[in-house]
Design a protein around this motif. Structure first.
Motif, short mmCIF file in Angstrom:
data_model
loop_
_atom_site.label_atom_id
_atom_site.label_comp_id
_atom_site.label_asym_id
_atom_site.label_seq_id
_atom_site.Cartn_x
_atom_site.Cartn_y
_atom_site.Cartn_z
N THR A 343 -13.98 -1.85 -16.50
CA THR A 343 -14.56 -1.50 -17.72
C THR A 343 -13.20 -1.70 -18.10
O THR A 343 -13.15 -0.77 -19.69
N ASN A 344 -11.93 -1.87 -17.70
CA ASN A 344 -10.24 -2.09 -18.43
C ASN A 344 -9.53 -0.89 -18.38
O ASN A 344 -8.94 -1.02 -18.94
N LYS A 345 -10.41 -0.25 -17.34
CA LYS A 345 -9.50 0.81 -17.69
C LYS A 345 -7.83 0.69 -16.82
O LYS A 345 -8.25 0.09 -15.18
N PRO A 346 -6.41 0.59 -16.90
CA PRO A 346 -5.49 0.66 -16.36
C PRO A 346 -5.03 2.10 -15.25
O PRO A 346 -5.10 2.88 -15.45
N TYR A 347 -4.27 1.04 -13.90
CA TYR A 347 -3.91 1.58 -13.22
C TYR A 347 -2.57 0.69 -12.50
O TYR A 347 -2.37 -0.15 -12.36
N THR A 348 -0.73 1.75 -13.07
CA THR A 348 0.15 1.50 -12.89
C THR A 348 1.37 1.89 -11.46
O THR A 348 2.23 1.83 -11.80
N SER A 349 0.25 3.59 -11.23
CA SER A 349 1.32 3.99 -10.66
C SER A 349 1.66 2.90 -8.86
O SER A 349 1.21 4.08 -7.84
N PHE A 350 2.10 2.62 -9.32
CA PHE A 350 2.37 1.57 -7.89
C PHE A 350 3.62 1.93 -6.82
O PHE A 350 4.56 2.93 -8.03
N THR A 351 3.74 2.84 -6.13
CA THR A 351 4.44 2.88 -4.97
C THR A 351 5.41 1.55 -4.86
O THR A 351 5.03 0.53 -4.00
N TYR A 364 9.19 -6.82 -0.81
CA TYR A 364 9.30 -5.08 -1.52
C TYR A 364 7.65 -4.89 -2.09
O TYR A 364 6.72 -5.93 -2.51
N HIS A 365 7.07 -3.90 -1.12
CA HIS A 365 5.74 -3.63 -1.15
C HIS A 365 6.11 -2.59 -2.59
O HIS A 365 6.34 -2.10 -2.44
N HIS A 366 4.59 -2.87 -3.16
CA HIS A 366 3.52 -2.19 -4.70
C HIS A 366 2.30 -1.98 -4.10
O HIS A 366 1.73 -2.67 -3.83
N SER A 367 2.63 -0.41 -3.85
CA SER A 367 0.92 -0.11 -3.40
C SER A 367 0.53 1.18 -3.92
O SER A 367 0.95 1.76 -5.10
N LEU A 368 -0.89 0.39 -3.73
CA LEU A 368 -1.91 1.63 -4.57
C LEU A 368 -3.27 1.26 -3.88
O LEU A 368 -3.95 0.40 -3.70
N THR A 369 -3.34 3.45 -4.01
CA THR A 369 -4.91 3.39 -3.12
C THR A 369 -5.83 4.37 -4.24
O THR A 369 -5.13 4.41 -5.14
N ILE A 370 -7.01 3.24 -4.54
CA ILE A 370 -8.08 3.51 -5.18
C ILE A 370 -9.25 4.02 -4.50
O ILE A 370 -10.23 3.04 -3.46
N GLN A 371 -10.20 5.38 -4.72
CA GLN A 371 -10.81 5.76 -4.23
C GLN A 371 -12.23 5.42 -5.14
O GLN A 371 -12.02 6.13 -6.13
N ASN A 372 -13.01 5.28 -4.00
CA ASN A 372 -14.68 5.06 -4.99
C ASN A 372 -14.18 4.16 -6.26
O ASN A 372 -14.74 4.84 -7.09
N PRO A 373 -13.58 2.84 -5.50
CA PRO A 373 -13.72 2.32 -6.84
C PRO A 373 -14.53 1.27 -7.31
O PRO A 373 -15.90 1.42 -6.81
N GLN A 374 -14.96 1.09 -8.80
CA GLN A 374 -15.94 0.77 -9.34
C GLN A 374 -16.48 -0.60 -8.71
O GLN A 374 -15.43 -1.48 -8.97
N SER A 375 -17.90 -1.23 -8.64
CA SER A 375 -17.52 -2.51 -8.65
C SER A 375 -17.78 -3.58 -8.86
O SER A 375 -18.33 -3.38 -10.83
N GLY A 376 -17.93 -4.50 -9.33
CA GLY A 376 -17.21 -6.02 -10.18
C GLY A 376 -15.96 -6.08 -10.14
O GLY A 376 -15.61 -5.88 -9.38
N GLN A 377 -15.94 -6.96 -10.76
CA GLN A 377 -14.46 -8.19 -10.77
C GLN A 377 -12.99 -7.06 -11.82
O GLN A 377 -13.34 -6.64 -12.66
#
Length: 498
Positions: A343-351, A364-377
């Motif tokens: 849906t074009n919603k942005p996520y930027t809070s990488f560790t 350098y590891h840039h990591s982010l976890t998303i729970q129950n991610p929306q299906s699609g591209q």
């Protein structure tokens, strides 16, 4: 408590400055030069029944690992054990280190006037076995205790030599003889040369494995997540690999690859095996309590490359995914990294964490976890003001894993599914290495009429296979990447892990 280390080289011994607590050696800290070894302060009440302990470090490490931010040395001393520590080549294979180590084991045993017990962390266990079996050091060692040694290799080493990761590992120095030798295909070859050798059973082996990872964003967290597709692990080595088929598994516990070598974590568990007389029944019962998880293999999607200003990668999330973890590993910290859902919603809070000692050390590891991610591209946009090499790895917690299977034989690779609704299209890319050097890259393998992929047999060496899969389950698309390695010897025999 004041203690010292004695520095040993070319038959001469020098006192280092007093040690008030583990890690405070100052300017005279042991140099880490391969082949030099050190003797800990002799306790005042050493029992004749206690063997001296020789501690051996692992990959990208040194003898300091046993006392810098680690109380293993202190713990051994307080339990009245004599100790020795050695520096090996941190990035060389088990043959080079085994040859170097064999002569030093003899010297250390002669110094103490008796056999030693080896306690080895990670690849140090492989180096130790090479020294004992292939270079004749077995008469000087009573037994060996390995702490998360990759006896059957690590899939992280496979990944480091894959076609997608080569952009990054080549520039940060992770492509070295040590990592090359720890690829699962090569380690299967090493096992065949070692396990049937006349010296293989002259020293009993006792093993430990771990099931915890590091903190989120750390190399051991990401390593654990990546390896989770292959079973329980400690962030660097799977439990299955930490075992030795003819060894005795003493314990699988909640340690990561670092904490498993700390004195307060494991010394009390292997302490009974440091003596002339010891009991095994209790530890054997503990080992049977753990059952390793089955391998699922296809839990990740991987891409890699280089860019100078901007780079975009996209990937598909299928329905039913419980969680995704994105890890953008790069040679430099990126200036900006933005993840966008369908849906074009942005996520930027990488560790952001720098890899200290893993297979991607200094990246350098840039990591982010998303729970129950929306299906699609989904899309991931990176910006950097410097030339950046990168590896993108996305790990899926998805029920789809139960429907996919790969069969690898000594002739071909074939894909099977448990669900007839699953349709897949696969590309296979092979990187061929001989003696650690890339000889042929980007070898594309086409699917045969029987639905299998036949491996080329170009010559002796490691064949690192990247399997990129695009598929459908009903109308839902999915993407996965799998890395496999095989070793083919001069006679054309194929070695690989099942």
């Amino acid at each position: 408590m004041i203690r010292k280390l004695i520095y040993a080289c070319v038959g001469m011994f020098f006192l280092l400055p007093p040690l008030s607590h583990a890690g405070s050696f100052g300017k005279d800290d042991p140099s880490g030069i391969p082949g030099q070894w050190y003797v800990g302060t002799k306790p005042s009440n050493v029992s004749p029944s206690k063997y001296p302990i020789l501690f051996i470090h692992g990959l990208n490490s040194s003898s300091k690992t046993w006392w810098n931010e680690n109380n293993m040395y202190d713990t051994a001393y307080q339990n009245s054990y004599e100790t020795a520590f050695i520096d090996l080549h941190p990035t060389k294979n088990m043959w080079d280190n085994g040859k170097l180590l064999a002569g030093k084991i003899r010297d250390i045993s002669n110094y103490f006037g008796e056999k030693v017990v080896i306690v080895a962390h990670s690849k140090g266990g492989i180096d130790a076995q090479s020294a004992l079996v292939h270079y004749g050091a077995f008469p000087y060692v009573e037994r060996v205790i390995t702490l998360s040694a990759p006896h059957y290799g690590s899939q992280l080493a496979d990944l480091a030599y894959s076609s997608w990761a080569g952009w990054l590992t080549g520039i940060i120095g992770s492509k070295n003889d040590a990592t090359y030798s720890l690829q699962t295909g090569y380690m299967n070859y090493f096992r065949s040369k070692t396990d049937y050798h006349a010296n293989a059973y002259k020293n009993p082996f006792y093993t430990f494995g771990g099931t915890k990872w590091g903190s989120f964003g750390s190399s051991l967290y990401w390593g654990g997540l990546y390896l989770s597709g292959y079973g329980a692990n400690d962030g660097a080595v799977t439990v299955n690999s930490s075992k030795l088929s003819y060894g005795t598994e003493l314990k699988v516990g909640e340690w990561n690859h670092t904490t498993i070598k700390e004195g307060t974590s494991t010394f009390h568990l292997f302490k009974p095996y440091l003596n002339e007389l010891y009991e095994t029944a209790g530890s054997t019962i503990q080992a049977k309590d753990f059952v390793a998880a089955a391998s699922t293999d296809l839990a990740s999607y991987t891409r890699g490359g280089e860019f100078t200003t901007k780079q975009q990668e996209s990937f598909v999330v299928e329905e039913g995914v419980k969680e995704i973890t994105i890890n953008w590993i790069s040679s430099v910290p990126v200036t900006e990294l933005t993840l966008k859902d369908p849906t074009n919603k942005p996520y930027t809070s990488f560790t952001i964490e720098k890899d200290a000692t893993g297979y991607f050390s200094n990246a350098y590891h840039h990591s982010l976890t998303i729970q129950n991610p929306q299906s699609g591209q989904w899309s991931l946009n990176a910006e950097s003001d410097k030339l950046a090499r990168y590896l993108l790895n996305i790990t899926f917690d998805s029920p789809l894993l139960e429907n996919l299977k790969i069969d690898l034989t000594d002739k071909n690779i074939k894909f099977n599914t448990k669900d007839s609704r699953v349709q897949i299209k696969t590309d296979l890319m092979v990187e061929y290495y001989k003696n650690g050097k890339l000889k042929m890259g980007n070898i594309l393998i086409k699917e045969g009429h029987d639905g299998s992929f036949k491996l080329p047999k170009i010559g002796e060496g490691v064949y690192n296979i990247t399997i990129d899969m695009i598929g459908k389950l009903d109308k839902q698309r999915f993407q996965r990447t799998m890395i496999k390695t095989v070793y083919i010897d001069a006679a054309g025999k194929v070695y690989f892990n099942q």
